[in-house]
Design an enzyme around this catalytic site. Structure first.
Site, PDB file in Angstrom:
ATOM      1  CE  LYS A 176      -4.344   1.232  -0.124  1.00  0.00           C
ATOM      2  NZ  LYS A 176      -5.095   0.817  -1.330  1.00  0.00           N
ATOM      3  CB  SER A 208      -8.086   1.054  -3.363  1.00  0.00           C
ATOM      4  OG  SER A 208      -7.675   1.020  -2.095  1.00  0.00           O
TER       5      SER A 208
END
Length: 589
Positions: free
Chosen positions: A194, A390
């Site tokens: 991430k 996401s």
């Protein structure tokens, strides 16, 4: 006498005000009528006998679905091209006997690879009709050339450039700047890959982040090279050699020698050639543009059974875009629209076109819930655009089926939160604060002091809970174990092609493929595809448009090239709560 004058003036003023008010009401009524009737944008058009060439001028970015305003004619502005309108226009041009070919007039095109893939497929299908496609540009961007590589003939300005260079990804890091300002960004995340938080806490890419960027970037580049080589009937080695040798800045004749360009011509010469191929006579070329093409009435049967196509495009936020943010946004209105579709008995299946880097985890959850409820009564198929990652994947994972383009960026299953600590800035400015509170955590989030270890543990625990929920949503939607989702999650970005291999999507293709699958799931053979948009207040948009344009123009004039960074900072300021967002703002060359 004075009293008489006062009464006369008051009466006159009253009449003026009444007339003014009546005029405003009349104008609003007329505009409202036009909007409700959609009279201007949907007016039909009959092509003239010599308008035998369909000209598509492409530049800038291409949204999936541009807002169609009934006020465009009042503002004398051209309709912004959208992927939806381009694909529809190409299909219409294929079916119209009067159209002999397509003229691709390329400007500085810089749009997502997945959108280009969809247009290329439509152009390849158009060529099955036996009609020609000719492309011209003064300079081809990499995106533009990839699109036109399917053309029968490709021409370039004799002094032009073919910008075939390969891909590069650059990340801007703010850590040093923030340190100088006395600001520390406290980051809470789950996901090894991430990378959205890295610009705030690092000065270079992590090994994991570099790994994923290299993986998806090479995958997309290989697909582009293979498609160009196949269309131009040359080898992939020759395509890569052009980029590696820096021939894009050499004599444009080298592009012809390499087989990438068919010839060097000026625009007037290309248009003369087009007139000859289309059998046109006269001094100037006659063309149809997409706006006119869209208005040409096509015979189409109406069916009671519908498949609804709804667009979910942009960042997922709690509020719509501000005046200086000209992008699309996904808000809770999408959830409202899905609720309406559930109750529509004529709609037998839904296709959601998702093109989003993610955003608010809260709004993503609201939309996910409505997809779950909708799927109980009718099939829901997701068609992924350039980026569906996401939060974009969060709202997709519960669908009956997911279709992605080979070059779609998806996955990025991970969450993060960022909180600023401005203690250093306060010290530099000689500012102090004092707090009175009733409970231990009443001032949690106070940016004028560092967080305590206990507060950090609370927030990290909450972020991990959100990630756990994300894993569960994906595992349930994809019929996978949470462990398997976690193994391919951790914030990792995948291409659509890679996502198919690991089970995150079900098929490769565009909106048309998603519609086919939706019809199969609903067991329908005869149906009508309808486009659904979230409701917009056209009158409000009209009244605010000039103010918005002025604000944007002033901001761009003052900030120049820094305008992009300004909008990025404004996005950061409006982020609320936990975010499920792709690590990058990807801008194609």
């Amino acid at each position: 006498m004075k009293q008489f004058i006062k009464i006369a003036l008051a009466s006159t003023l009253g009449v003026i005000l009444a007339v003014t008010l009546l005029t405003i009401i009349t104008i609003v009524f007329i505009i409202g009528t036009l909007v409700s009737a959609n009279a201007v944008p949907n007016a039909s058009y009959t092509p003239k006998s010599d308008e035998s060439i369909f000209k598509i001028s492409l530049a800038g970015t291409i949204d999936d679905s541009a807002t169609e305003s009934a006020f465009a004619f009042l503002l004398n502005e051209e309709e912004k091209l959208s992927l939806k309108n381009i694909l529809t226009s190409i299909q219409n041009a294929k079916e119209l006997d009067i159209i002999k070919g397509i003229y691709l007039d390329m400007g500085v095109l810089s749009t997502g690879t997945a959108s280009i893939d969809a247009i290329r497929r439509a152009l390849i299908d158009f060529k099955k009709s036996g009609k020609f496609i000719v492309a011209y540009a003064d300079n081809y961007t990499q995106s533009g050339y990839y699109l036109v590589s399917v053309a029968d003939e490709i021409y370039l300005n004799p002094q032009g450039l073919l910008g075939l260079t390969g891909f590069a990804s650059q990340t801007l890091f703010y850590k040093g700047l923030l340190q100088k300002a006395g600001i520390e960004m406290m980051v809470f995340k789950v996901g090894t890959y991430k990378g959205a938080v890295e610009p705030f806490i690092a000065d270079k890419l992590s090994d994991a982040n570099r790994e994923q960027i290299t993986s998806y970037m090479n995958g997309i580049w290989d697909n582009i090279v293979n498609e160009i080589a196949d269309s131009r009937k040359i080898s992939t080695e020759e395509v890569n050699a052009f980029a590696d040798k820096g021939l894009f800045f050499s004599d444009p004749a080298n592009a012809v020698k390499c087989g990438l360009i068919d010839g060097l011509k000026y625009r007037s010469e290309v248009e003369t050639l087009l007139m000859e191929q289309a059998g046109q006579t006269g001094l100037h070329i006659k063309t149809l543009n997409p706006a006119k093409m869209k208005k040409i009435k096509q015979s189409a049967r109406k069916y009671r059974n519908k498949i609804a196509l709804i667009y979910a495009e942009g960042e997922i936020t709690q509020t719509a875009a501000a005046a200086y943010q000209r992008d699309n946004r996904i808000t809770e209105k999408l959830a409202d629209e899905l609720r309406k579709l559930k109750d529509n008995e004529n709609v037998k299946a839904i296709v959601i076109r998702v093109n989003s880097p993610g955003g608010s985890a809260y709004i993503s959850e609201q939309i996910w819930k409505q997809v779950i409820e909708l799927k109980k009564t009718k099939p829901v198929v997701v068609s992924m655009g350039n980026i569906s990652a996401s939060g974009g994947y969060y709202i997709s994972c519960a669908a009956s089926k997911i279709v992605a383009e080979a070059n779609t960026l998806t996955g990025s299953i991970g969450v993060f939160g960022i909180f600023p600590n401005t203690t250093g800035l306060f010290e530099k400015l000689a500012l102090t604060t004092d707090v009175v509170k009733t409970n231990k955590y009443a001032d949690l989030g106070d940016i004028s002091r560092p967080m305590t270890d206990e507060e950090k543990m609370l927030i990290q625990g909450y972020v991990e809970k959100c990630y756990d929920t994300f894993l569960t949503r994906c595992a349930d939607g994809r019929n996978m174990s949470r462990e398997d989702v976690d193994a391919i999650g951790q914030g990792r970005v995948w291409t659509g092609e890679q996502a198919l291999e690991i089970g995150l999507v079900d098929d490769l293709g565009g909106i048309d493929r998603a519609v086919e699958i939706a019809a199969e799931l609903a067991d329908m053979y005869n149906y009508e595809l309808i486009n659904v948009s979230t409701p917009k207040d056209f009158l409000k948009d009209f009244l605010e448009k000039q103010l918005e344009e002025t604000k944007v123009s002033m901001a761009k004039d003052v900030l120049g090239e820094d305008y992009e960074y300004f909008t990025t900072l404004q996005q950061i300021r409006t982020m609320y709560g936990i975010q499920a967002r792709i690590p990058y703002d990807l801008k194609p060359l």
